[in-house]
Scaffold this motif. Structure first.
Motif, PDB file in Angstrom:
ATOM      1  N   GLY A  85       0.813  -1.209   0.000  1.00 49.30           N
ATOM      2  CA  GLY A  85       0.000   0.000   0.000  1.00 49.30           C
ATOM      3  C   GLY A  85       0.847   1.260   0.000  1.00 49.30           C
ATOM      4  O   GLY A  85       0.588   2.203  -0.762  1.00 49.30           O
ATOM      5  N   ALA A  89       1.287   4.167  -3.001  1.00 51.67           N
ATOM      6  CA  ALA A  89       1.197   5.610  -2.781  1.00 51.67           C
ATOM      7  C   ALA A  89       2.480   6.298  -3.224  1.00 51.67           C
ATOM      8  O   ALA A  89       2.446   7.372  -3.844  1.00 51.67           O
ATOM      9  N   ASP A 116       0.568  12.232   0.136  1.00 47.40           N
ATOM     10  CA  ASP A 116       0.215  10.942  -0.455  1.00 47.40           C
ATOM     11  C   ASP A 116       0.462   9.759   0.465  1.00 47.40           C
ATOM     12  O   ASP A 116      -0.214   8.732   0.354  1.00 47.40           O
ATOM     13  N   PRO A 119      -2.728   8.287   3.745  1.00 45.77           N
ATOM     14  CA  PRO A 119      -3.771   7.247   3.714  1.00 45.77           C
ATOM     15  C   PRO A 119      -3.226   5.838   3.863  1.00 45.77           C
ATOM     16  O   PRO A 119      -3.819   4.997   4.552  1.00 45.77           O
ATOM     17  N   ALA A 120      -2.085   5.574   3.220  1.00 48.43           N
ATOM     18  CA  ALA A 120      -1.477   4.241   3.321  1.00 48.43           C
ATOM     19  C   ALA A 120      -0.991   3.962   4.737  1.00 48.43           C
ATOM     20  O   ALA A 120      -1.126   2.834   5.245  1.00 48.43           O
ATOM     21  N   GLN A 171      -3.358  -4.857   0.038  1.00 48.14           N
ATOM     22  CA  GLN A 171      -3.443  -3.429   0.315  1.00 48.14           C
ATOM     23  C   GLN A 171      -3.627  -2.693  -1.006  1.00 48.14           C
ATOM     24  O   GLN A 171      -3.113  -3.114  -2.037  1.00 48.14           O
ATOM     25  N   GLN A 172      -4.351  -1.569  -0.951  1.00 52.28           N
ATOM     26  CA  GLN A 172      -4.615  -0.790  -2.148  1.00 52.28           C
ATOM     27  C   GLN A 172      -4.524   0.701  -1.846  1.00 52.28           C
ATOM     28  O   GLN A 172      -4.690   1.126  -0.694  1.00 52.28           O
ATOM     29  N   PHE A 173      -4.265   1.467  -2.885  1.00 52.29           N
ATOM     30  CA  PHE A 173      -4.227   2.929  -2.773  1.00 52.29           C
ATOM     31  C   PHE A 173      -4.779   3.515  -4.054  1.00 52.29           C
ATOM     32  O   PHE A 173      -4.496   3.018  -5.152  1.00 52.29           O
ATOM     33  N   LYS A 175      -5.842   7.431  -5.898  1.00 55.85           N
ATOM     34  CA  LYS A 175      -5.692   8.887  -5.817  1.00 55.85           C
ATOM     35  C   LYS A 175      -6.318   9.502  -7.058  1.00 55.85           C
ATOM     36  O   LYS A 175      -6.191   8.959  -8.160  1.00 55.85           O
ATOM     37  N   ALA A 188      -7.760  11.144  -1.939  1.00 54.11           N
ATOM     38  CA  ALA A 188      -7.014   9.886  -1.974  1.00 54.11           C
ATOM     39  C   ALA A 188      -7.580   8.944  -0.930  1.00 54.11           C
ATOM     40  O   ALA A 188      -8.172   9.374   0.070  1.00 54.11           O
ATOM     41  N   GLY A 190      -6.737   4.966   1.019  1.00 53.16           N
ATOM     42  CA  GLY A 190      -5.932   3.771   1.229  1.00 53.16           C
ATOM     43  C   GLY A 190      -6.744   2.708   1.944  1.00 53.16           C
ATOM     44  O   GLY A 190      -7.573   3.013   2.808  1.00 53.16           O
ATOM     45  N   THR A 273     -11.284   0.056  -4.567  1.00 51.55           N
ATOM     46  CA  THR A 273     -10.174  -0.550  -3.826  1.00 51.55           C
ATOM     47  C   THR A 273     -10.641  -1.779  -3.050  1.00 51.55           C
ATOM     48  O   THR A 273      -9.906  -2.755  -2.927  1.00 51.55           O
TER      49      THR A 273
END
Length: 289
Positions: A85, A89, A116, A119-120, A171-173, A175, A188, A190, A273
């Motif tokens: 993740g 980002a 950025d 969120p992760a 995990q995903q991100f 934006k 954004a 996460g 996500t």
């Protein structure tokens, strides 16, 4: 403007204690822009570029410790498999030149709602390592931000690292902006799945005074995801999750986007996500898509 250039972490902490108003600078991707545009004129700069302890990453009691000045490019190359993740980002941060200079520590120090990395970090349950001549303390990322471009740092403290557990699930991100990278995020999001804890972590960026989690959305998913026998998610679950994420935001209208657009975008990113992450958790099979 005085320029301080310590060669060790001990020297850096001593310099910060003696000069509480000194602005730390490592990559300079935020601070130098503000200085060049005369938005900031500090009495002194504390250059951390020669402090080796801040440019290292390793393990600490099973967790990954990333020094505050480790650049995004190294996070992508060295830690992408274990911290997907954050690596996702990092790939959206600026140009290759910026990714070779900018760092998570710099993102935290600036504490911009649009950073950025935030969120992760929130989705992964990261902790921030803070140090001064008085000692070291650990603060959960969710408690680190106190306002727009404000954080819990005392005048004599520096961010020295970030602590994250290696990912145990997808995990995903995501934006959104005028383009995918080299742009400040309009919004954004996460997402991190934590199968061993039977929960999902979330992180919202650029849609509130501070980066924040969507706690009600996390609680909702905890009762909907079947971790032991994964099955397809109903569209109603995805929509409800997206609605709860959007409701957790507190966006404003500005030159980059309206509050309404940000809420809508967060709902879309949350649904997407979740779909991507759950499909990966299911092994990528069509039945879980």
């Amino acid at each position: 403007m005085e320029f301080l250039r310590p060669a060790s972490l001990a020297d850096a902490l001593a310099a910060k204690a003696a000069n509480p108003g000194a602005v730390p600078i490592a990559g300079g991707t935020d601070v130098m822009v503000e200085i060049n545009f005369d938005h900031r004129r500090p009495e002194s700069l504390l250059d951390l570029g020669r402090v080796p302890e801040l440019h290292e990453h390793g393990t600490d009691d099973g967790r990954i410790r990333i020094g505050a000045a480790v650049p995004y490019a190294r996070i992508i190359a060295d830690l992408g498999a274990r911290l997907p993740g954050l690596a996702m980002a990092a790939r959206t941060v600026g140009s290759p030149q910026i990714r070779n200079r900018g760092s998570v520590g710099g993102n935290l120090g600036a504490a911009s709602p649009a950073g950025d990395a935030h969120p992760a970090l929130l989705a992964a349950g990261a902790e921030v390592e803070i140090a001064s001549v008085r000692g070291t303390r650990i603060v959960a990322a969710k408690d680190f931000y106190t306002g727009v471009k404000r954080n819990v740092l005392e005048p004599d403290e520096l961010v020295t690292g970030v602590l994250l557990a290696p990912a145990t699930g997808p995990q995903q991100f995501s934006k959104i902006g005028t383009r995918n990278a080299m742009v400040i995020a309009v919004a954004a999001f996460g997402l991190a799945l934590h199968p061993e804890q039977r929960r999902a972590g979330t992180g919202i960026g650029s849609a509130a005074p501070t980066p924040r989690r969507a706690l009600e959305a996390e609680e909702f998913l905890a009762g909907e995801l079947d971790w032991d026998s994964p099955k397809p998610l109903n569209d109603s679950v995805k929509r409800r999750f997206g609605d709860l994420v959007a409701a957790a935001a507190a966006p404003i209208d500005d030159v980059r986007g309206s509050a309404a657009y940000r809420r809508h975008a967060l709902g879309v990113m949350a649904r997407r996500t979740l779909t991507w992450a759950w499909t990966e958790y299911c092994g990528g099979s069509a039945k879980c898509a």
